[in-house]
Design a protein around this motif. Structure first.
Motif, PDB file in Angstrom:
ATOM      1  N   UNK A  21      83.635 -56.603 -53.979  1.00  0.00           N
ATOM      2  CA  UNK A  21      83.085 -56.866 -55.307  1.00  0.00           C
ATOM      3  C   UNK A  21      84.215 -57.134 -56.304  1.00  0.00           C
ATOM      4  N   UNK A  22      84.090 -58.223 -57.059  1.00  0.00           N
ATOM      5  CA  UNK A  22      85.096 -58.573 -58.062  1.00  0.00           C
ATOM      6  C   UNK A  22      84.578 -58.452 -59.484  1.00  0.00           C
ATOM      7  N   UNK A  23      83.291 -58.796 -59.704  1.00  0.00           N
ATOM      8  CA  UNK A  23      82.689 -58.700 -61.034  1.00  0.00           C
ATOM      9  C   UNK A  23      81.255 -58.203 -60.902  1.00  0.00           C
ATOM     10  N   UNK A  24      80.783 -57.515 -61.956  1.00  0.00           N
ATOM     11  CA  UNK A  24      79.419 -56.997 -61.957  1.00  0.00           C
ATOM     12  C   UNK A  24      78.709 -57.405 -63.244  1.00  0.00           C
ATOM     13  N   UNK A  25      77.379 -57.442 -63.158  1.00  0.00           N
ATOM     14  CA  UNK A  25      76.583 -57.726 -64.349  1.00  0.00           C
ATOM     15  C   UNK A  25      75.263 -56.965 -64.234  1.00  0.00           C
ATOM     16  N   UNK A  36      70.500 -58.851 -56.865  1.00  0.00           N
ATOM     17  CA  UNK A  36      69.948 -57.717 -56.127  1.00  0.00           C
ATOM     18  C   UNK A  36      68.578 -57.332 -56.671  1.00  0.00           C
ATOM     19  N   UNK A  37      67.732 -56.802 -55.784  1.00  0.00           N
ATOM     20  CA  UNK A  37      66.401 -56.362 -56.191  1.00  0.00           C
ATOM     21  C   UNK A  37      66.458 -55.058 -56.967  1.00  0.00           C
ATOM     22  N   UNK A  38      67.480 -54.240 -56.709  1.00  0.00           N
ATOM     23  CA  UNK A  38      67.690 -52.981 -57.407  1.00  0.00           C
ATOM     24  C   UNK A  38      69.174 -52.837 -57.703  1.00  0.00           C
ATOM     25  N   UNK A  39      69.530 -52.085 -58.746  1.00  0.00           N
ATOM     26  CA  UNK A  39      70.957 -51.943 -59.055  1.00  0.00           C
ATOM     27  C   UNK A  39      71.695 -51.083 -58.039  1.00  0.00           C
ATOM     28  N   UNK A  40      72.970 -51.364 -57.877  1.00  0.00           N
ATOM     29  CA  UNK A  40      73.868 -50.496 -57.112  1.00  0.00           C
ATOM     30  C   UNK A  40      74.946 -50.000 -58.075  1.00  0.00           C
ATOM     31  N   UNK A  41      75.489 -48.821 -57.787  1.00  0.00           N
ATOM     32  CA  UNK A  41      76.479 -48.202 -58.666  1.00  0.00           C
ATOM     33  C   UNK A  41      77.848 -48.436 -58.054  1.00  0.00           C
ATOM     34  N   UNK A  69      82.017 -43.524 -65.327  1.00  0.00           N
ATOM     35  CA  UNK A  69      80.940 -43.851 -64.387  1.00  0.00           C
ATOM     36  C   UNK A  69      81.108 -45.251 -63.800  1.00  0.00           C
ATOM     37  N   UNK A  70      80.605 -45.470 -62.598  1.00  0.00           N
ATOM     38  CA  UNK A  70      80.599 -46.837 -62.060  1.00  0.00           C
ATOM     39  C   UNK A  70      79.550 -47.674 -62.775  1.00  0.00           C
ATOM     40  N   UNK A  71      79.633 -48.976 -62.611  1.00  0.00           N
ATOM     41  CA  UNK A  71      78.673 -49.885 -63.234  1.00  0.00           C
ATOM     42  C   UNK A  71      77.368 -49.887 -62.438  1.00  0.00           C
ATOM     43  N   UNK A  72      76.259 -50.006 -63.154  1.00  0.00           N
ATOM     44  CA  UNK A  72      74.957 -50.216 -62.518  1.00  0.00           C
ATOM     45  C   UNK A  72      74.702 -51.720 -62.520  1.00  0.00           C
ATOM     46  N   UNK A  73      74.880 -52.350 -61.374  1.00  0.00           N
ATOM     47  CA  UNK A  73      74.901 -53.824 -61.322  1.00  0.00           C
ATOM     48  C   UNK A  73      73.745 -54.372 -60.504  1.00  0.00           C
ATOM     49  N   UNK A  74      73.090 -55.402 -61.049  1.00  0.00           N
ATOM     50  CA  UNK A  74      72.050 -56.125 -60.322  1.00  0.00           C
ATOM     51  C   UNK A  74      72.507 -57.535 -59.959  1.00  0.00           C
ATOM     52  N   UNK A  75      73.640 -57.947 -60.496  1.00  0.00           N
ATOM     53  CA  UNK A  75      74.251 -59.211 -60.113  1.00  0.00           C
ATOM     54  C   UNK A  75      75.719 -58.983 -59.809  1.00  0.00           C
ATOM     55  N   UNK A  76      76.170 -59.542 -58.704  1.00  0.00           N
ATOM     56  CA  UNK A  76      77.542 -59.333 -58.249  1.00  0.00           C
ATOM     57  C   UNK A  76      78.230 -60.667 -58.015  1.00  0.00           C
TER      58      UNK A  76
END
Length: 422
Positions: free
Chosen positions: A418-422, A384-389, A313-320
């Motif tokens: 995008x290089x890193x997600x959190x 981000x206000x909401x996560x993106x996948x 699965x892709x990451x669910x990220x709210x910080x990029x």
């Protein structure tokens, strides 16, 4: 009516490529030569080109006019906007993005190359590598364009000298060692005369490689390293036919009936009953096809959701953390800037929390920065206000890319890798 009998390439063999290089290196002429010599021009297009060339007093067809469509481009003899052209041969279909050479149009080059499977960097044999040649090679590497062709153009103006070609290719190889390019192929050409563009040239017997078109027809298209992903564009419900499907463009991997998929954000799993496309059921759907998936279970799936492979699965990220090419001519990108982030089919609010550094695209040096100006490229952190996948851009250019939108004007303000997600 076409100037020759039409031929049709297999539907899954589409190659997207972009042309880049310094001003007057011959990008538009090269594309015109490809279209003309592969007999991909319609009869009326050829007639208009002949008439226009005669009116300008040109002895030869001005093939650059096929792509330089803006009035300002024709008046100045340069490419300003990204021009797209489609053509096909018996072996493959192509979409060409002719990108500008000026440094002030870096954002246009990023736009044109962001979806390319291959980039062609043209170099004038008389001038050798220029700052723009290096800039566009760096951008191709930054955008993870997997394959690059160094087309050494205007070989006729240096007497088809092999030594000139070898010197330029040697310098280019040394420069690109630090770039994320999987494969670099060098081809000596003359776009004006047609040498090694569609047909192999007799003027350069020392070159035993393919013509440019032969290379484009046979190069392999790189596969993404992520698993199956499909951002949902639309839920199709036809109650009179008892039909429910979830439509979108496959962004990575493959999907087939009987396979299990994961729905995000719910985390629920289901089995694919059918893969529909253009009224027919497919045995296998693959990127970048647009399809509708029918699922075995009744899951609430909406636009902006993602169907993906459960094991990858892709990451669910709210910080990029991302590389951003800033495209707004009005305001710089600074910490605290509020924007909209459009990622696949989802749009969320975003705020810039930090501008970390700026990249010098001619030297590959990175330096500290507190803002990005028009055409600058740098590393930025977003909340981000909401996560993106999403995935890192190096693993999937579709789910790893996004755009920043100005909230006041709705104009595209930046391209995001995008290089890193959190």
């Amino acid at each position: 009516m076409s100037t020759t009998e039409p031929v049709f390439a297999p539907a899954d063999s589409l190659l997207r490529f972009a042309t880049a290089g310094a001003v007057d290196d011959g990008k538009s002429t090269l594309i015109g030569r490809l279209l003309h010599d592969s007999k991909s021009l319609l009869a009326d297009q050829l007639e208009q080109l002949e008439v226009a060339s005669k009116e300008r007093g040109d002895e030869q067809l001005d093939l650059a006019m096929l792509t330089d469509g803006l009035r300002a481009e024709r008046e100045q003899g340069i490419t300003i906007d990204v021009a797209h052209r489609y053509f096909e041969t018996a072996r493959r279909a192509f979409i060409i993005a002719d990108t500008p050479g000026h440094a002030q149009y870096t954002r246009n080059m990023v736009t044109g190359a962001s979806t390319a499977d291959l980039a062609i960097v043209l170099v004038d044999a008389r001038n050798g590598l220029t700052e723009q040649s290096r800039r566009h090679a760096v951008l191709a590497g930054l955008l993870r364009v997997p394959r690059l062709v160094l087309a050494v153009n205007k070989m006729d103006l240096v007497g088809y000298d092999e030594e000139v070609f070898r010197t330029i290719t040697g310098e280019f190889a040394a420069f690109t060692e630090r770039l994320a390019l999987r494969e670099v192929t060098a081809i000596p050409i003359s776009a004006l005369r047609g040498d090694n563009v569609v047909d192999r040239s007799t003027e350069m017997p020392w070159y035993d490689g393919p013509s440019l078109l032969e290379h484009l027809e046979n190069v392999e298209i790189a596969e993404e390293t992520s698993g199956f992903r499909m951002p949902v564009q639309y839920a199709i419900r036809a109650q009179d036919q008892d039909y429910r499907g979830y439509a979108g463009q496959i962004a990575g991997g493959t999907v087939a009936p009987g396979e299990e998929v994961l729905h995000l954000p719910s985390g629920m799993r289901s089995r694919v009953v059918a893969v529909d496309s253009a009224g027919a059921e497919l045995e296998l759907g693959r990127a970048p096809q647009s399809v509708a998936l029918r699922l075995a279970d009744d899951i609430d799936v909406s636009r902006g959701d993602v169907l993906c492979a459960p094991e990858q699965p892709p990451a669910a990220a709210e910080e990029l953390t991302a590389t951003v090419c800033w495209m707004s001519p009005k305001t710089p990108l600074t910490p605290g800037t509020r924007l909209l982030l459009k990622h696949t089919t989802r749009v969320v609010k975003a705020i810039v929390t930090e501008v970390r550094e700026r990249l010098d695209v001619t030297t590959l040096e990175r330096g500290p920065a507190d803002s990005l100006q028009l055409n600058d490229i740098g590393e930025v952190r977003l909340r981000l206000a909401q996560p993106v996948f999403c995935d890192p851009y190096e693993h999937n250019r579709f789910t790893g890319g996004a755009v920043l939108i100005d909230t006041a004007s709705n104009a595209t303000a930046g391209a995001v890798l995008i290089t890193e997600t959190r």
